[in-house]
Design an enzyme around this catalytic site. Structure first.
Site, PDB file in Angstrom:
ATOM      1  N   LYS A  56      -5.647   6.415   9.913  1.00  0.00           N
ATOM      2  CA  LYS A  56      -4.543   5.479   9.757  1.00  0.00           C
ATOM      3  C   LYS A  56      -4.853   4.533   8.589  1.00  0.00           C
ATOM      4  CE  LYS A  56      -1.907   2.573  12.881  1.00  0.00           C
ATOM      5  NZ  LYS A  56      -1.993   1.208  12.467  1.00  0.00           N
TER       6      LYS A  56
ATOM      7  N   HIS B 176      -9.454  -8.848  23.031  1.00  0.00           N
ATOM      8  CA  HIS B 176     -10.411  -9.949  23.216  1.00  0.00           C
ATOM      9  C   HIS B 176     -11.361  -9.747  24.392  1.00  0.00           C
ATOM     10  CE1 HIS B 176      -7.252 -11.705  20.670  1.00  0.00           C
ATOM     11  NE2 HIS B 176      -8.289 -12.264  20.085  1.00  0.00           N
TER      12      HIS B 176
ATOM     13  N   LYS C 287      -6.233  -2.251   6.696  1.00  0.00           N
ATOM     14  CA  LYS C 287      -7.008  -3.136   5.829  1.00  0.00           C
ATOM     15  C   LYS C 287      -8.492  -3.011   6.122  1.00  0.00           C
ATOM     16  CE  LYS C 287      -3.899  -6.572   5.668  1.00  0.00           C
ATOM     17  NZ  LYS C 287      -3.482  -7.878   6.069  1.00  0.00           N
TER      18      LYS C 287
ATOM     19  N   HIS D 117       0.851  -1.199   0.000  1.00  0.00           N
ATOM     20  CA  HIS D 117       0.000   0.000   0.000  1.00  0.00           C
ATOM     21  C   HIS D 117       0.879   1.239   0.000  1.00  0.00           C
ATOM     22  CE1 HIS D 117       0.885   0.512   4.243  1.00  0.00           C
ATOM     23  NE2 HIS D 117       0.293  -0.633   4.581  1.00  0.00           N
TER      24      HIS D 117
ATOM     25  N   CYS E 271      -2.734 -14.305  26.885  1.00  0.00           N
ATOM     26  CA  CYS E 271      -4.081 -14.258  26.308  1.00  0.00           C
ATOM     27  C   CYS E 271      -4.202 -15.382  25.285  1.00  0.00           C
ATOM     28  CB  CYS E 271      -4.357 -12.917  25.645  1.00  0.00           C
ATOM     29  SG  CYS E 271      -5.919 -12.925  24.726  1.00  0.00           S
TER      30      CYS E 271
ATOM     31  N   CYS F   7      -4.974 -13.996  21.763  1.00  0.00           N
ATOM     32  CA  CYS F   7      -3.806 -13.426  21.068  1.00  0.00           C
ATOM     33  C   CYS F   7      -2.697 -14.466  20.897  1.00  0.00           C
ATOM     34  CB  CYS F   7      -3.203 -12.262  21.854  1.00  0.00           C
ATOM     35  SG  CYS F   7      -4.282 -10.874  22.127  1.00  0.00           S
TER      36      CYS F   7
ATOM     37  N   HIS G  52       4.210   1.196   2.240  1.00  0.00           N
ATOM     38  CA  HIS G  52       5.328   0.409   1.704  1.00  0.00           C
ATOM     39  C   HIS G  52       5.898   1.103   0.467  1.00  0.00           C
ATOM     40  CE1 HIS G  52       2.408  -2.797   3.262  1.00  0.00           C
ATOM     41  NE2 HIS G  52       3.352  -2.681   4.178  1.00  0.00           N
TER      42      HIS G  52
ATOM     43  N   CYS H 182      -7.772  -8.215  28.263  1.00  0.00           N
ATOM     44  CA  CYS H 182      -7.059  -8.030  27.000  1.00  0.00           C
ATOM     45  C   CYS H 182      -7.850  -7.032  26.159  1.00  0.00           C
ATOM     46  CB  CYS H 182      -6.946  -9.365  26.256  1.00  0.00           C
ATOM     47  SG  CYS H 182      -6.486  -9.150  24.526  1.00  0.00           S
TER      48      CYS H 182
HETATM   49  O1  ME8 Z   1       7.058  -3.815  10.291  1.00  0.00           O
HETATM   50  N1  ME8 Z   1       2.838   5.359   6.194  1.00  0.00           N
HETATM   51  O2  ME8 Z   1       6.679  -4.747   8.217  1.00  0.00           O
HETATM   52  P1  ME8 Z   1       5.403  -3.945   7.703  1.00  0.00           P
HETATM   53  C1  ME8 Z   1       4.137   5.293   5.902  1.00  0.00           C
HETATM   54  N2  ME8 Z   1       8.285  -6.721   8.793  1.00  0.00           N
HETATM   55  N3  ME8 Z   1       4.836   4.159   5.901  1.00  0.00           N
HETATM   56  C2  ME8 Z   1       4.213   3.036   6.231  1.00  0.00           C
HETATM   57  C3  ME8 Z   1       2.837   3.014   6.569  1.00  0.00           C
HETATM   58  C4  ME8 Z   1       2.138   4.258   6.531  1.00  0.00           C
HETATM   59  N4  ME8 Z   1       0.844   4.367   6.796  1.00  0.00           N
HETATM   60  N5  ME8 Z   1       2.507   1.741   6.836  1.00  0.00           N
HETATM   61  C5  ME8 Z   1       3.641   0.980   6.663  1.00  0.00           C
HETATM   62  C6  ME8 Z   1       7.291  -4.633   9.431  1.00  0.00           C
HETATM   63  N6  ME8 Z   1       4.662   1.756   6.293  1.00  0.00           N
HETATM   64  C7  ME8 Z   1       8.453  -5.589   9.606  1.00  0.00           C
HETATM   65  C8  ME8 Z   1       9.739  -4.852   9.277  1.00  0.00           C
HETATM   66  S1  ME8 Z   1      12.401  -4.750   8.995  1.00  0.00           S
HETATM   67  C9  ME8 Z   1      13.686  -5.675   9.506  1.00  0.00           C
HETATM   68  C10 ME8 Z   1      10.986  -5.671   9.468  1.00  0.00           C
HETATM   69  C11 ME8 Z   1       6.039   1.343   5.962  1.00  0.00           C
HETATM   70  O3  ME8 Z   1       4.902  -4.690   6.523  1.00  0.00           O
HETATM   71  C12 ME8 Z   1       7.034   1.910   6.949  1.00  0.00           C
HETATM   72  O4  ME8 Z   1       8.303   1.996   6.330  1.00  0.00           O
HETATM   73  O5  ME8 Z   1       4.471  -3.663   8.812  1.00  0.00           O
HETATM   74  C13 ME8 Z   1       7.012   0.858   8.027  1.00  0.00           C
HETATM   75  O6  ME8 Z   1       8.140   0.918   8.864  1.00  0.00           O
HETATM   76  C14 ME8 Z   1       6.973  -0.396   7.202  1.00  0.00           C
HETATM   77  O7  ME8 Z   1       6.124  -0.064   6.090  1.00  0.00           O
HETATM   78  C15 ME8 Z   1       6.407  -1.572   8.006  1.00  0.00           C
HETATM   79  O8  ME8 Z   1       6.034  -2.588   7.146  1.00  0.00           O
END
Ligand code: ME8
Length: 518
Positions: free
Chosen positions: A298, A147, A301, A19, A127, A130, A22, A144
């Site tokens: 925010k 839940h 999904k 999205h 929990c 969770c 990312h 929790c």
């Molecule tokens: O945390 N605005 O993965 P993730 C801006 N796998 N950037 C955003 C965002 C938003 N609303 N939402 C997500 C993880 N991001 C772990 C990381 S690294 C060793 C492991 C971006 O899929 C932002 O860079 O939840 C955030 O830090 C990252 O996606 C988290 O992606």
């Protein structure tokens, strides 16, 4: 300037499609990598997928498929999305790769052998919903928060990394390297976490297989898998060829991460302490960005407001979308996404300002100088002002990109475009061509604009790769980005006289409001 540049994005969880968030992190990394490459640095950009842990397992359970199937599915989608959008990476790492498993297990064994990992039983609020131990923050009135039921007291034995042993060193590292975490607000946040001793203990780095089987097995105890964050952070080492890769030491010494503010703690606290225990230097910088909210909420999904990058590309063109992302977010702060703001930004900066300079310059070159870059005269004060505006932009872009102020770098480029547009207004070649006393200066004016456009396109190329290449092609400089170097190629006077120009369709057509989606 160093000879190499190693940059990483977060590796994303494979529990959904990419999205806006990312995409933003990956666009920033792609832009930085392109810029450093343009400066002649040997650049390596790592991105990839985080495939273990509970989130991925939950997504697999929801769909009733094995976790490997879901990670194969989403990993292919992330990869093909970046490919389709022209976001370039040098390696796409998957944490389920055997090579990565080997590195993680090697590190775990080393730390275990060095006495950095111990086994301990502990009790806590567990929990069942969770399937994890809750912290005080997960509880509301003793229940929790997700839940709404009382947790059970459970005991469990796990392996812990002696993280707290490294805190004194880490505070010293923050003090000696004030820009280790940037912008500064996140440095302060990380230091506050570190100093709040009640908030952090040693790091639990295992999960019993009886509770979570989807992970990398501990090499010293087959009943346990590795905690997902420990595994995920190590990707940055695996990706650079740790431990024996020939180029590992050189690239690692110039390593920088791009991360969102949500993952500051694992990167600013867990990661450097893990590296310190291993005897590996911490990365040079953690570059921390803020969050995109969509219509002031925010991204999530359940709200269905995830802003799919391919849809944005189809609607506006990807260069326009990436321009908006980088121009409208102050790196480090949150920003609010809306298509109205995107349209306003693209129309003001790209259609009106840059697009205008492109179309006026090329149209007049076609009309007045036979579609060729003309031979200039010696020029005067106004020509020198344009030259100096471009030189200033070249210097400022370099400074701003290296300090992660990408929005400021774009501002600097657009200021130079503004100066070139004002210069055109002042010289009025469309009138001067008809005035026998001024007609002689038209060639100089158009040369100046063509050269300003060439340098602008070069500076913009890391930000708008497609459109910049197109501007250069219309100046008769197709393929000029290949092998181009900053700052040398941005010096004034390099455009070949006689280069054939072409007008083409508008590069950035104005997006009319009736085309805006409701
Ligand atoms: O945390 N605005 O993965 P993730 C801006 N796998 N950037 C955003 C965002 C938003 N609303 N939402 C997500 C993880 N991001 C772990 C990381 S690294 C060793 C492991 C971006 O899929 C932002 O860079 O939840 C955030 O830090 C990252 O996606 C988290 O992606």
């Amino acid at each position: 300037m160093s000879a190499v540049f190693y940059l990483t994005t977060p590796i994303y969880y494979m529990n959904g499609e990419p999205h806006i968030g990312h995409t933003y992190a990956t666009v920033v990394a792609d832009t930085l990598a392109r810029y450093h490459r343009l400066c002649g640095e040997r650049t390596f950009l790592l991105t990839g997928s985080d495939e273990h842990g509970e989130k991925v397992l939950e997504a697999a359970a929801e769909r009733g498929v094995p976790p490997q199937e879901i990670t194969d599915h989403y990993s292919a989608i992330f990869r093909s999305t970046w490919d389709e959008l022209g976001l370039h990476y040098d390696r796409f790492i998957r944490t389920t790769e055997p090579a990565h498993r080997q590195v993680v297990q090697g590190i775990l064994q080393t730390l275990f052998d060095r006495g950095q990992i111990y086994f301990q039983e502990y009790g806590g609020n567990y929990c069942v919903g969770c399937e994890r131990f809750l912290t005080e923050r997960d509880l509301v009135d003793g229940l929790c928060r997700d839940h709404e039921r009382a947790p059970e007291h459970r005991t469990e034995s796990n392996y812990f990394f002696k993280m707290t042993e490294h805190f004194e060193w880490l505070v010293g590292h923050f003090e000696e390297h004030p820009d280790f975490v940037r912008p500064e607000r996140y440095r302060n946040e990380a230091l506050a976490m570190l100093r709040d001793e009640s908030g952090l203990g040693d790091l639990c780095i295992s999960r019993p297989k009886s509770r979570l089987h989807w992970g990398i097995e501990l090499p010293f105890d087959a009943d346990y898998v590795c905690y997902v964050w420990f595994d995920a952070l190590v990707n940055y080492l695996t990706g650079a060829g740790y431990p024996d890769g020939e180029e590992f030491p050189e690239f690692w010494s110039e390593c920088q991460h791009v991360i969102g503010k949500d993952i500051l703690k694992p990167h600013a606290i867990f990661w450097p302490t893990m590296l310190h225990a291993l005897g590996v230097e911490p990365p040079r910088h953690l570059n921390v960005h803020g969050f995109w909210n969509v219509d002031d909420r925010k991204v999530s999904k359940s709200l269905g407001n995830m802003v799919a990058p391919l849809i944005m590309r189809d609607r506006y063109g990807f260069d326009a979308f990436r321009y908006y992302l980088m121009r409208d977010m102050v790196f480090g702060l949150d920003a609010s996404f809306s298509e109205e703001a995107l349209v306003a930004r693209v129309n003001a900066d790209l259609a009106n300002n840059l697009g205008n300079l492109v179309s006026r310059t090329l149209n007049m070159t076609e009309r007045f100088t036979e579609g060729r870059v003309p031979e200039p005269g010696p020029g005067d004060e106004p020509e020198r002002a344009v030259e100096s505006a471009l030189a200033q932009a070249v210097a400022e872009v370099d400074r701003r990109v290296r300090e992660m102020a990408l929005h400021r770098a774009l501002e600097a480029i657009l200021r130079a475009v503004d100066a070139a547009n004002r210069y055109l207004e002042q010289r009025e070649p469309w009138k001067a061509a008809k005035d026998p006393e001024r007609a002689g200066g038209v060639a100089t004016t158009l040369y100046t604009c063509c050269e300003a456009l060439r340098i602008t396109a070069l500076l913009l190329s890391p930000f708008l790769p497609e459109k910049s290449a197109e501007i250069l092609a219309r100046l008769g400089l197709e393929g000029a980005l290949k092998g181009a170097r900053l700052p040398a190629d941005a010096s004034w006077g390099r455009i070949p006289v006689g280069s054939p120009t072409s007008v083409g369709k508008p590069l950035f057509p104005r997006i009319e409001s009736e085309e805006q989606p409701a």
